[in-house]
Write a protein that holds these residues in place. Structure first.
Motif, PDB file in Angstrom:
ATOM      1  N   ILE A  43       1.164  -0.948  -0.020  1.00  0.00           N
ATOM      2  CA  ILE A  43      -0.120   0.253   0.047  1.00  0.00           C
ATOM      3  C   ILE A  43       0.583   1.502  -0.129  1.00  0.00           C
ATOM      4  O   ILE A  43       0.514   2.304  -0.775  1.00  0.00           O
ATOM      5  N   ASP A  44       1.766   1.102   0.474  1.00  0.00           N
ATOM      6  CA  ASP A  44       3.148   2.230   0.923  1.00  0.00           C
ATOM      7  C   ASP A  44       3.302   2.340  -0.641  1.00  0.00           C
ATOM      8  O   ASP A  44       3.833   3.527  -0.899  1.00  0.00           O
ATOM      9  N   ARG A  45       3.462   1.481  -0.891  1.00  0.00           N
ATOM     10  CA  ARG A  45       4.451   2.300  -2.734  1.00  0.00           C
ATOM     11  C   ARG A  45       3.571   2.660  -3.446  1.00  0.00           C
ATOM     12  O   ARG A  45       3.688   3.262  -4.297  1.00  0.00           O
ATOM     13  N   VAL A  46       1.900   1.847  -3.013  1.00  0.00           N
ATOM     14  CA  VAL A  46       0.910   2.365  -4.323  1.00  0.00           C
ATOM     15  C   VAL A  46       0.445   3.975  -3.688  1.00  0.00           C
ATOM     16  O   VAL A  46       0.188   4.867  -5.438  1.00  0.00           O
ATOM     17  N   THR A  47       0.714   4.739  -3.182  1.00  0.00           N
ATOM     18  CA  THR A  47      -0.079   5.866  -2.616  1.00  0.00           C
ATOM     19  C   THR A  47       0.900   6.519  -2.001  1.00  0.00           C
ATOM     20  O   THR A  47       1.182   7.878  -2.287  1.00  0.00           O
ATOM     21  N   GLY A  48       2.149   6.015  -1.700  1.00  0.00           N
ATOM     22  CA  GLY A  48       3.549   7.540  -1.679  1.00  0.00           C
ATOM     23  C   GLY A  48       3.528   7.260  -0.082  1.00  0.00           C
ATOM     24  O   GLY A  48       4.497   8.057   0.297  1.00  0.00           O
ATOM     25  N   ALA A  49       2.943   7.029   0.936  1.00  0.00           N
ATOM     26  CA  ALA A  49       3.246   7.281   1.858  1.00  0.00           C
ATOM     27  C   ALA A  49       1.859   6.165   2.761  1.00  0.00           C
ATOM     28  O   ALA A  49       1.309   5.635   2.349  1.00  0.00           O
ATOM     29  N   PRO A  50       2.688   5.895   4.281  1.00  0.00           N
ATOM     30  CA  PRO A  50       1.801   4.718   4.982  1.00  0.00           C
ATOM     31  C   PRO A  50       0.058   5.637   5.140  1.00  0.00           C
ATOM     32  O   PRO A  50      -0.111   6.380   5.537  1.00  0.00           O
ATOM     33  N   ASP A  51       0.014   4.062   5.077  1.00  0.00           N
ATOM     34  CA  ASP A  51      -1.901   4.564   5.420  1.00  0.00           C
ATOM     35  C   ASP A  51      -2.045   4.267   6.623  1.00  0.00           C
ATOM     36  O   ASP A  51      -1.230   3.756   7.569  1.00  0.00           O
ATOM     37  N   ASP A  52      -2.891   4.794   7.291  1.00  0.00           N
ATOM     38  CA  ASP A  52      -3.529   4.097   8.938  1.00  0.00           C
ATOM     39  C   ASP A  52      -3.776   2.759   9.046  1.00  0.00           C
ATOM     40  O   ASP A  52      -3.676   1.877   8.540  1.00  0.00           O
ATOM     41  N   PRO A  53      -2.717   2.062  10.159  1.00  0.00           N
ATOM     42  CA  PRO A  53      -2.848   0.728  10.472  1.00  0.00           C
ATOM     43  C   PRO A  53      -3.609   0.475  11.359  1.00  0.00           C
ATOM     44  O   PRO A  53      -3.334  -0.911  11.360  1.00  0.00           O
ATOM     45  N   GLY A  54      -4.376   1.518  11.777  1.00  0.00           N
ATOM     46  CA  GLY A  54      -5.869   0.719  12.385  1.00  0.00           C
ATOM     47  C   GLY A  54      -6.331  -0.533  11.384  1.00  0.00           C
ATOM     48  O   GLY A  54      -6.475   0.040  10.064  1.00  0.00           O
ATOM     49  N   ALA A  55      -7.347  -0.670  12.587  1.00  0.00           N
ATOM     50  CA  ALA A  55      -7.836  -1.736  11.842  1.00  0.00           C
ATOM     51  C   ALA A  55      -9.203  -1.784  11.913  1.00  0.00           C
ATOM     52  O   ALA A  55      -9.772  -1.802  12.514  1.00  0.00           O
ATOM     53  N   GLN A  56     -10.184  -1.452  11.150  1.00  0.00           N
ATOM     54  CA  GLN A  56     -11.706  -1.548  11.345  1.00  0.00           C
ATOM     55  C   GLN A  56     -12.464  -2.787  11.435  1.00  0.00           C
ATOM     56  O   GLN A  56     -11.751  -3.941  10.726  1.00  0.00           O
ATOM     57  N   ALA A  57     -13.302  -2.721  12.122  1.00  0.00           N
ATOM     58  CA  ALA A  57     -14.543  -3.876  12.323  1.00  0.00           C
ATOM     59  C   ALA A  57     -14.876  -4.180  11.227  1.00  0.00           C
ATOM     60  O   ALA A  57     -15.383  -2.972  10.548  1.00  0.00           O
ATOM     61  N   ALA A  58     -14.812  -5.346  11.351  1.00  0.00           N
ATOM     62  CA  ALA A  58     -15.910  -5.990  10.288  1.00  0.00           C
ATOM     63  C   ALA A  58     -17.609  -5.958  10.286  1.00  0.00           C
ATOM     64  O   ALA A  58     -17.772  -5.403  10.969  1.00  0.00           O
ATOM     65  N   ALA A  59     -17.849  -4.976   9.041  1.00  0.00           N
ATOM     66  CA  ALA A  59     -19.215  -4.802   8.977  1.00  0.00           C
ATOM     67  C   ALA A  59     -20.051  -6.057   9.143  1.00  0.00           C
ATOM     68  O   ALA A  59     -19.746  -7.315   8.653  1.00  0.00           O
ATOM     69  N   PRO A  60     -21.297  -5.976   9.361  1.00  0.00           N
ATOM     70  CA  PRO A  60     -22.445  -7.280   9.207  1.00  0.00           C
ATOM     71  C   PRO A  60     -22.922  -7.769   7.922  1.00  0.00           C
ATOM     72  O   PRO A  60     -22.616  -6.873   7.262  1.00  0.00           O
ATOM     73  N   GLY A  61     -23.190  -8.786   7.846  1.00  0.00           N
ATOM     74  CA  GLY A  61     -23.974  -9.530   7.317  1.00  0.00           C
ATOM     75  C   GLY A  61     -22.696  -9.858   5.903  1.00  0.00           C
ATOM     76  O   GLY A  61     -21.778 -10.263   6.608  1.00  0.00           O
ATOM     77  N   THR A  62     -22.881 -10.706   4.262  1.00  0.00           N
ATOM     78  CA  THR A  62     -21.858 -11.641   3.417  1.00  0.00           C
ATOM     79  C   THR A  62     -21.425 -10.983   2.416  1.00  0.00           C
ATOM     80  O   THR A  62     -22.264  -9.837   2.538  1.00  0.00           O
ATOM     81  N   HIS A  63     -20.420 -11.458   2.688  1.00  0.00           N
ATOM     82  CA  HIS A  63     -19.481 -10.397   1.210  1.00  0.00           C
ATOM     83  C   HIS A  63     -20.516 -11.305   0.111  1.00  0.00           C
ATOM     84  O   HIS A  63     -21.643 -11.801  -0.308  1.00  0.00           O
ATOM     85  N   GLU A  64     -20.503  -9.798  -0.926  1.00  0.00           N
ATOM     86  CA  GLU A  64     -20.942  -9.728  -2.151  1.00  0.00           C
ATOM     87  C   GLU A  64     -20.205 -10.422  -3.110  1.00  0.00           C
ATOM     88  O   GLU A  64     -18.753 -11.069  -3.194  1.00  0.00           O
ATOM     89  N   VAL A  65     -21.391 -11.410  -3.674  1.00  0.00           N
ATOM     90  CA  VAL A  65     -20.650 -12.354  -4.755  1.00  0.00           C
ATOM     91  C   VAL A  65     -21.483 -12.214  -5.878  1.00  0.00           C
ATOM     92  O   VAL A  65     -22.842 -12.446  -6.020  1.00  0.00           O
TER      93      VAL A  65
END
Length: 465
Positions: free
Chosen positions: A438-460
């Motif tokens: 991600i750092d290579r793509v953006t040129g700067a470190p992204d926020d390392p904090g992790a999001q909590a998973a949203a409810p529901g099921t993944h889109e297929v």
């Protein structure tokens, strides 16, 4: 008031993504989840469930831990050579199957130098084009095999300048089983490999020997090669292991896909028989094999199964317990006293299972070549027998040594074994790799904090191309 920027978008070319019952599915699942945890939108491109049903099978419990925000696009690509319904066969295939198979493989090489899968190139390229039109893509990550995934990544770079990275895993030009060169740099495969590698942002390999091979083969690209080991999922490790009962006998267990040459299983069973003749504790014990045995129409109908049946008929306390859904893995490990690590290959081969084995806190008996990357992972593990190849006498001694370890191991020994393995937790391996990319793509470190998973099921989505 400033507008919140739209999340960045990655296409993950991951043929073998859950619910495919393949060992690579664990690495793919964690990689996709790591991108989501960094607030990226993730579109996974794989093939339809029906294709895996005829190949390695399906394990829907693998999908339970896929982040629900991952979008999964399933292409209707199939391996025609795995079709078993003779009613669908052409006259040529029915009457001359060997000639048909040779022609099928040759046809696959027409568009990309990879038998079977080369013919998927155009479909994969159209798929990434369509996804990019629907929602602009900031990065493509292609994981191999098949290697034709790389052609789709390169295509989006050449047509839209979308940067890409390659998760080579075992590599292409290195023969991980034969310990040598798989093809020369000036071959069609070699030319394609160089073309793809020279434009990639980053190149991941699963161990140091393979990474060193590529650094020597492409010294001008050496800085782009990174070791990203497979690791283990912490939810696959039992919270506690059982206390062995030497009077009742021990349970030795092997868990994993068995596609190695039959001679390897033959040596393992010969060593088991010899150990039972000499060691009373092993004679009271059992050997259980779990997982996939073979693939396609040959699943559980092959030389490996015949050897197991013959051992059962001789009363050698060998059994096959069938496939092992991911959700059952901790309970399976918790029901065993010793783990049998039976794998092929040499210094370029690791194994997905060695990391889980190391983390259980159980004794591990190796049945593989001494010069093997699994030995690198296990060195320093307090409950490891060492590796001595496939000599019957050496394997018989290893069974006895492993049984002794199981009986004598203390709680401190088991804790030390888990501590040794902790460095190989899958998130600890793939999390930093994804952040570096991600750092290579953006040129700067992204926020390392992790999001909590949203409810529901993944889109297929099941798409035709």
């Amino acid at each position: 008031m400033s507008k919140t920027p739209a999340p960045k978008h990655v296409i993950y070319l991951a043929i073998g993504f859950p619910p495919a019952a393949k060992s690579c599915a664990y690495r793919m699942r964690e990689t996709a989840n790591q991108f989501v945890s960094q607030s990226w939108d993730v579109t996974v491109v794989t093939i339809a469930d029906a294709s895996w049903e005829r190949d390695f099978g399906l394990d829907h419990t693998l999908s339970e831990r896929v982040d629900p925000r991952v979008r999964i696009v399933k292409l209707p690509l199939v391996r025609e050579d795995l079709e078993t319904d003779i009613r669908t066969f052409s006259e040529e295939r029915a009457l001359r199957p060997a000639q048909w198979a040779a022609a099928y493989r040759k046809k696959g090489m027409d568009d990309f130098p990879e038998p079977i899968y080369g013919g998927w190139r155009a479909d994969l390229e159209r798929a990434v084009e369509r996804i990019h039109r629907e929602k602009p893509v900031d990065l493509v990550l292609a994981t191999c095999v098949p290697y034709v995934n790389m052609a789709a990544a390169l295509h989006l770079w050449e047509t839209h300048r979308v940067p890409y990275a390659i998760d080579f895993r075992d590599g292409w030009s290195v023969d991980v089983l034969g310990d040598g060169e798989a093809f020369t740099p000036d071959s069609p495969s070699g030319v394609w490999e160089r073309r793809v590698l020279s434009r990639a942002l980053s190149l991941w390999l699963v161990n140091d020997p393979i990474a060193d091979w590529y650094r020597q083969r492409h010294p001008d690209l050496a800085a782009r090669f990174h070791v990203v080991r497979n690791g283990y999922d912490e939810d696959s490790v039992p919270a506690r292991t059982r206390t062995p009962d030497p009077e009742a006998g021990l349970t030795f267990g092997h868990l994993g896909v068995v596609t190695s040459p039959p001679r390897i299983l033959e040596a393992v069973l010969d060593g088991w028989r010899t150990a039972r003749e000499r060691d009373p504790l092993v004679a009271r014990s059992r050997l259980e094999i779990r997982g996939q045995i073979g693939s396609g129409a040959a699943r559980e109908a092959n030389a490996h199964m015949e050897m197991i049946r013959q051992a059962q008929a001789r009363g050698e306390a060998v059994s096959f317990g069938g496939a092992a859904p991911k959700a059952e893995v901790p309970d399976i490990f918790a029901s065993w006293d010793v783990l049998l690590l039976m794998i092929m290959g040499g210094k370029y081969m690791t194994s997905g299972k060695v990391y889980e084995y190391a983390a259980t806190g159980l004794p591990v008996m190796s049945a593989h070549e001494a010069e093997h990357d699994a030995s690198t992972v296990m060195t320093g593990h307090p409950l490891w027998t060492g590796a001595f190849g496939f000599d019957e006498e050496a394997l018989a001694r290893a069974y006895s040594a492993a049984a002794k370890l199981a009986v004598e191991a203390t709680d401190e020994d088991r804790a030390a074994a888990r501590t040794h393995a902790a460095q190989y937790a899958r998130a600890a391996q793939l999390g930093p790799a994804v952040r570096r990319l991600i750092d290579r793509v953006t040129g700067a470190p992204d926020d390392p904090g992790a999001q909590a998973a949203a409810p529901g099921t993944h889109e297929v989505e099941d798409l035709s191309v």
